[in-house]
Design a protein around this motif. Structure first.
Motif, PDB file in Angstrom:
ATOM      1  N   VAL A 103       0.824  -1.211   0.000  1.00  0.00           N
ATOM      2  CA  VAL A 103       0.000   0.000   0.000  1.00  0.00           C
ATOM      3  C   VAL A 103       0.856   1.258   0.000  1.00  0.00           C
ATOM      4  O   VAL A 103       0.770   2.071  -0.925  1.00  0.00           O
ATOM      5  CB  VAL A 103      -0.988   0.009   1.194  1.00  0.00           C
ATOM      6  CG1 VAL A 103      -1.799   1.291   1.216  1.00  0.00           C
ATOM      7  CG2 VAL A 103      -1.911  -1.207   1.136  1.00  0.00           C
ATOM      8  N   LEU A 104       1.684   1.449   1.011  1.00  0.00           N
ATOM      9  CA  LEU A 104       2.428   2.715   1.125  1.00  0.00           C
ATOM     10  C   LEU A 104       3.420   2.928  -0.010  1.00  0.00           C
ATOM     11  O   LEU A 104       3.467   4.018  -0.591  1.00  0.00           O
ATOM     12  CB  LEU A 104       3.137   2.802   2.477  1.00  0.00           C
ATOM     13  CG  LEU A 104       2.218   2.965   3.683  1.00  0.00           C
ATOM     14  CD1 LEU A 104       3.019   2.942   4.970  1.00  0.00           C
ATOM     15  CD2 LEU A 104       1.423   4.255   3.574  1.00  0.00           C
ATOM     16  N   SER A 105       4.194   1.919  -0.331  1.00  0.00           N
ATOM     17  CA  SER A 105       5.170   2.081  -1.422  1.00  0.00           C
ATOM     18  C   SER A 105       4.487   2.372  -2.753  1.00  0.00           C
ATOM     19  O   SER A 105       4.889   3.311  -3.452  1.00  0.00           O
ATOM     20  CB  SER A 105       6.071   0.855  -1.531  1.00  0.00           C
ATOM     21  OG  SER A 105       6.862   0.735  -0.370  1.00  0.00           O
ATOM     22  N   PRO A 106       3.439   1.631  -3.132  1.00  0.00           N
ATOM     23  CA  PRO A 106       2.747   1.960  -4.383  1.00  0.00           C
ATOM     24  C   PRO A 106       2.072   3.335  -4.353  1.00  0.00           C
ATOM     25  O   PRO A 106       2.052   4.028  -5.366  1.00  0.00           O
ATOM     26  CB  PRO A 106       1.708   0.847  -4.536  1.00  0.00           C
ATOM     27  CG  PRO A 106       2.239  -0.289  -3.755  1.00  0.00           C
ATOM     28  CD  PRO A 106       2.978   0.341  -2.604  1.00  0.00           C
ATOM     29  N   ILE A 107       1.538   3.725  -3.195  1.00  0.00           N
ATOM     30  CA  ILE A 107       0.915   5.056  -3.112  1.00  0.00           C
ATOM     31  C   ILE A 107       1.965   6.131  -3.338  1.00  0.00           C
ATOM     32  O   ILE A 107       1.730   7.092  -4.072  1.00  0.00           O
ATOM     33  CB  ILE A 107       0.201   5.266  -1.759  1.00  0.00           C
ATOM     34  CG1 ILE A 107      -1.104   4.471  -1.729  1.00  0.00           C
ATOM     35  CG2 ILE A 107      -0.079   6.748  -1.516  1.00  0.00           C
ATOM     36  CD1 ILE A 107      -1.844   4.536  -0.397  1.00  0.00           C
ATOM     37  N   GLN A 108       3.131   5.984  -2.721  1.00  0.00           N
ATOM     38  CA  GLN A 108       4.193   6.970  -2.917  1.00  0.00           C
ATOM     39  C   GLN A 108       4.580   7.068  -4.383  1.00  0.00           C
ATOM     40  O   GLN A 108       4.741   8.178  -4.911  1.00  0.00           O
ATOM     41  CB  GLN A 108       5.414   6.628  -2.059  1.00  0.00           C
ATOM     42  CG  GLN A 108       5.202   6.892  -0.599  1.00  0.00           C
ATOM     43  CD  GLN A 108       6.379   6.462   0.249  1.00  0.00           C
ATOM     44  OE1 GLN A 108       7.013   5.438  -0.005  1.00  0.00           O
ATOM     45  NE2 GLN A 108       6.667   7.234   1.290  1.00  0.00           N
ATOM     46  N   ALA A 109       4.723   5.947  -5.047  1.00  0.00           N
ATOM     47  CA  ALA A 109       5.076   5.964  -6.469  1.00  0.00           C
ATOM     48  C   ALA A 109       3.957   6.571  -7.300  1.00  0.00           C
ATOM     49  O   ALA A 109       4.211   7.374  -8.207  1.00  0.00           O
ATOM     50  CB  ALA A 109       5.380   4.544  -6.943  1.00  0.00           C
ATOM     51  N   ASP A 110       2.714   6.233  -6.991  1.00  0.00           N
ATOM     52  CA  ASP A 110       1.563   6.758  -7.717  1.00  0.00           C
ATOM     53  C   ASP A 110       1.436   8.267  -7.534  1.00  0.00           C
ATOM     54  O   ASP A 110       1.218   9.013  -8.491  1.00  0.00           O
ATOM     55  CB  ASP A 110       0.288   6.058  -7.234  1.00  0.00           C
ATOM     56  CG  ASP A 110      -0.934   6.404  -8.059  1.00  0.00           C
ATOM     57  OD1 ASP A 110      -0.787   6.669  -9.274  1.00  0.00           O
ATOM     58  OD2 ASP A 110      -2.042   6.382  -7.495  1.00  0.00           O
ATOM     59  N   VAL A 111       1.618   8.721  -6.308  1.00  0.00           N
ATOM     60  CA  VAL A 111       1.530  10.157  -6.018  1.00  0.00           C
ATOM     61  C   VAL A 111       2.619  10.914  -6.759  1.00  0.00           C
ATOM     62  O   VAL A 111       2.358  11.958  -7.373  1.00  0.00           O
ATOM     63  CB  VAL A 111       1.609  10.410  -4.499  1.00  0.00           C
ATOM     64  CG1 VAL A 111       1.896  11.868  -4.187  1.00  0.00           C
ATOM     65  CG2 VAL A 111       0.322   9.955  -3.830  1.00  0.00           C
ATOM     66  N   GLN A 112       3.826  10.389  -6.738  1.00  0.00           N
ATOM     67  CA  GLN A 112       4.927  11.059  -7.436  1.00  0.00           C
ATOM     68  C   GLN A 112       4.623  11.172  -8.931  1.00  0.00           C
ATOM     69  O   GLN A 112       4.809  12.226  -9.534  1.00  0.00           O
ATOM     70  CB  GLN A 112       6.229  10.302  -7.216  1.00  0.00           C
ATOM     71  CG  GLN A 112       7.425  10.978  -7.826  1.00  0.00           C
ATOM     72  CD  GLN A 112       8.726  10.234  -7.517  1.00  0.00           C
ATOM     73  OE1 GLN A 112       8.725   9.152  -6.940  1.00  0.00           O
ATOM     74  NE2 GLN A 112       9.831  10.827  -7.914  1.00  0.00           N
ATOM     75  N   GLU A 113       4.115  10.093  -9.504  1.00  0.00           N
ATOM     76  CA  GLU A 113       3.788  10.099 -10.931  1.00  0.00           C
ATOM     77  C   GLU A 113       2.671  11.093 -11.243  1.00  0.00           C
ATOM     78  O   GLU A 113       2.749  11.851 -12.206  1.00  0.00           O
ATOM     79  CB  GLU A 113       3.370   8.684 -11.336  1.00  0.00           C
ATOM     80  CG  GLU A 113       3.056   8.549 -12.811  1.00  0.00           C
ATOM     81  CD  GLU A 113       2.645   7.122 -13.143  1.00  0.00           C
ATOM     82  OE1 GLU A 113       1.612   6.966 -13.818  1.00  0.00           O
ATOM     83  OE2 GLU A 113       3.353   6.188 -12.732  1.00  0.00           O
TER      84      GLU A 113
END
Length: 103
Positions: free
Chosen positions: A14-24
């Motif tokens: 959850v957290l790692s994918p959210i961080q990547a998604d938010v950055q993108e």
């Protein structure tokens, strides 16, 4: 031990994918430096709360990780919209969710 595994699930799925998604999404939206900083502060503040909740309720952690992975749970549902640093990020994420639903 189960609480550690639940926290690991939330971090990895959850957290790692959210961080990547938010950055993108922030890069795609040509967000200002202030917006990017606020989104980072939001995730920094919300991450430990999600990990703590996962440790206290492992079944929630697993359900949330699975729900997020398959698309039933959106990132905006996991962030506190009342946190001033999360408000803009939540609006951005909800706006993109609406666009994806219309596609």
């Amino acid at each position: 031990m189960i609480s550690d595994i639940a926290a690991w699930f939330i971090t990895l799925f959850v957290l790692s994918p959210i961080q990547a998604d938010v950055q993108e999404r922030m890069q795609g939206a040509n967000a200002s430096a202030q917006s990017i900083q606020q989104s980072q502060q939001c995730i920094t503040a919300q991450g430990p709360k999600l990990i703590q909740r996962a440790g206290e309720d492992p079944s929630w952690a697993i359900a949330t990780a699975v729900g997020y992975t398959i698309g039933w749970t959106s990132p905006s549902q996991l962030l506190d919209a009342n946190d001033p640093n999360c408000a803009e990020l939540t609006r951005l994420l909800q706006g993109n969710e609406g666009e994806e639903a219309n596609s």
